[in-house]
Design an enzyme around this catalytic site. Structure first.
Site, PDB file in Angstrom:
ATOM      1  N   LYS A 194       0.853  -1.195   0.000  1.00 10.49           N
ATOM      2  CA  LYS A 194       0.000   0.000   0.000  1.00 10.49           C
ATOM      3  C   LYS A 194       0.883   1.236   0.000  1.00 10.49           C
ATOM      4  O   LYS A 194       1.725   1.404   0.879  1.00 10.49           O
ATOM      5  CB  LYS A 194      -0.915  -0.008   1.225  1.00 10.49           C
ATOM      6  CG  LYS A 194      -1.734   1.270   1.340  1.00 10.49           C
ATOM      7  CD  LYS A 194      -2.757   1.212   2.441  1.00 10.49           C
ATOM      8  CE  LYS A 194      -3.450   2.557   2.574  1.00 10.49           C
ATOM      9  NZ  LYS A 194      -4.466   2.565   3.615  1.00 10.49           N
ATOM     10  N   LYS A 247      -2.274  -1.679  -3.787  1.00  4.65           N
ATOM     11  CA  LYS A 247      -3.130  -0.501  -3.736  1.00  4.65           C
ATOM     12  C   LYS A 247      -2.307   0.760  -3.900  1.00  4.65           C
ATOM     13  O   LYS A 247      -1.295   0.878  -3.215  1.00  4.65           O
ATOM     14  CB  LYS A 247      -3.855  -0.486  -2.393  1.00  4.65           C
ATOM     15  CG  LYS A 247      -4.709   0.721  -2.161  1.00  4.65           C
ATOM     16  CD  LYS A 247      -5.284   0.683  -0.781  1.00  4.65           C
ATOM     17  CE  LYS A 247      -5.980   2.015  -0.539  1.00  4.65           C
ATOM     18  NZ  LYS A 247      -6.212   2.277   0.831  1.00  4.65           N
TER      19      LYS A 247
HETATM   20  C1  PBG Z   1      -7.379   3.604   5.667  1.00  3.05           C
HETATM   21  C2  PBG Z   1      -7.632   3.471   4.222  1.00  3.05           C
HETATM   22  C3  PBG Z   1      -7.446   4.419   3.205  1.00  3.05           C
HETATM   23  C4  PBG Z   1      -7.954   3.830   2.040  1.00  3.05           C
HETATM   24  C5  PBG Z   1      -8.363   2.555   2.370  1.00  3.05           C
HETATM   25  N1  PBG Z   1      -8.148   2.346   3.716  1.00  3.05           N
HETATM   26  C6  PBG Z   1      -6.967   5.799   3.241  1.00  3.05           C
HETATM   27  C7  PBG Z   1      -5.574   6.101   3.607  1.00  3.05           C
HETATM   28  O1  PBG Z   1      -4.721   5.222   3.756  1.00  3.05           O
HETATM   29  O2  PBG Z   1      -5.325   7.288   3.812  1.00  3.05           O
HETATM   30  C8  PBG Z   1      -8.015   4.494   0.696  1.00  3.05           C
HETATM   31  C9  PBG Z   1      -9.119   4.015  -0.178  1.00  3.05           C
HETATM   32  C10 PBG Z   1      -9.425   4.874  -1.344  1.00  3.05           C
HETATM   33  O3  PBG Z   1      -8.799   5.916  -1.618  1.00  3.05           O
HETATM   34  O4  PBG Z   1     -10.375   4.503  -2.057  1.00  3.05           O
HETATM   35  N2  PBG Z   1      -6.048   3.649   6.047  1.00  3.05           N
END
Ligand code: PBG
Length: 327
Positions: A194, A247
């Site tokens: 991520k 992601k």
């Molecule tokens: C929580 C999380 C996030 C997303 C999924 N889980 C945001 C982040 O990490 O700031 C992003 C999902 C999206 O942009 O559709 N940590």
């Protein structure tokens, strides 16, 4: 000159093209992200994500119905609590908003598959994904609350948990907590690779989870790095992850491809809020064909090697698949 080799022969008719398609999609491979907000009678469109809604637990049956009518059988739930505090207590509260949401979905349909996002950022007053020590997120202290949160989701009836915080060792900590409590059958879909991405903007708006200071670069990955993503995946395999996630999706297709080649676990890709919002905005401006671009970008993710796609377009894509426009 006589041409004997003619690739166009197999492109002549729709039926031929469909026969030789290399990438097949199924609505079963789609997971729809849904936002549950504490309160009652809330069913409000999210400004930053047109076509997506905030639902209070008592209204979540609407999302279940929309999913089922379009052929989607799985959701990933994100929570917006009424109150936040320094340590994100709401994340693991027995009557927390996600816990209420899970029960509401199961009441509407016990067979509907519920994945939960496990993270602290929606619940902490500072918006970071863990417990702070000064201005830094303390990795090991955060593991405890993540494990408690995942366990409380399982207790409320979650079918799968998906940690998105990017702390080191969270998969192992969560697996241990789940197993000790008897939830040996609850899989972990790890947000393994991520990135600290600009594409999360609309989500943070929708979830009210932007950090109040600094950014997430000390825990989410630097997008210059690809080998590091494989290392993150390898660690999560060792810690007992059941599914590996990459992601965002669109700018990270190389990593989806590599993860598919290197690991035997199912690979999921999360096509994030910014990807969705860009397609919506460009279509709104009359610049692209929304339906076509939605289909083409989803197929690209599967062609790269993903087995599972998490996307805000899940209901529309499921319908496109069933109509035979893709897959
Ligand atoms: C929580 C999380 C996030 C997303 C999924 N889980 C945001 C982040 O990490 O700031 C992003 C999902 C999206 O942009 O559709 N940590």
């Amino acid at each position: 000159m006589e041409q004997s080799i003619r690739p166009r022969r197999l492109r002549r008719t729709a039926s031929l093209r469909k026969m030789v398609r290399e990438t097949r999609l199924s609505p079963e491979s789609l997971i729809w992200p849904v936002f549950v907000r504490e309160g009652t009678h809330i069913y409000e469109e999210i400004l930053s994500l047109p076509g997506q809604y905030h639902y209070s637990p008592d209204e979540l049956h609407r999302a279940v119905r929309r999913a089922k009518e379009s052929g989607v059988s799985k959701m990933i739930l994100f929570g917006l609590p009424a109150r936040k505090d320094e340590v994100g207590t709401g994340a693991w509260a027995e009557d927390g908003v996600v816990q209420q949401g899970i029960r509401a979905i199961k009441a509407a349909d016990p067979d509907f598959y519920v994945v939960t996002d496990v993270c602290m950022c929606e619940y902490t007053s500072h918006g970071h994904c863990g417990i702070l020590c000064g201005h830094e997120v303390d990795n090991d202290k955060t593991l405890e609350v993540l494990a408690k949160t995942a366990l409380s989701h399982a207790r409320a009836g979650a079918d799968m948990v998906a940690p998105s915080d990017m702390m080191d060792g969270r998969v192992e900590a969560i697996r241990e907590a789940l197993d000790e409590a008897g939830f040996t059958n609850v899989p972990i879909m790890s947000y393994a690779a991520k990135y600290a991405s600009f594409f999360y903007g609309p989500f943070r708006d929708a979830a009210g989870s932007a950090p109040s200071f600094g950014d997430r670069r000390s825990y989410q990955m630097d997008w210059h790095n690809g080998r590091e993503a494989m290392r993150e995946c390898a660690l999560d395999v060792l810690e007992g992850a059941d599914i590996l996630m990459v992601k965002p999706a669109m700018s990270y297709l190389d990593l989806i491809y590599q993860a598919r080649q290197r690991f035997d676990l199912p690979v999921a890709a999360y096509s994030v809020s910014g990807e969705y919002a860009m397609i919506k905005a460009a279509a709104q401006a009359g610049l692209i064909d929304e339906y076509g671009v939605m289909c083409e970008s989803a197929v690209g993710v599967f062609r790269a090697g993903a087995d599972i796609l998490i996307t805000y377009f899940a209901p529309e894509l499921a319908q496109a698949i069933q109509k035979g426009d893709i897959g």
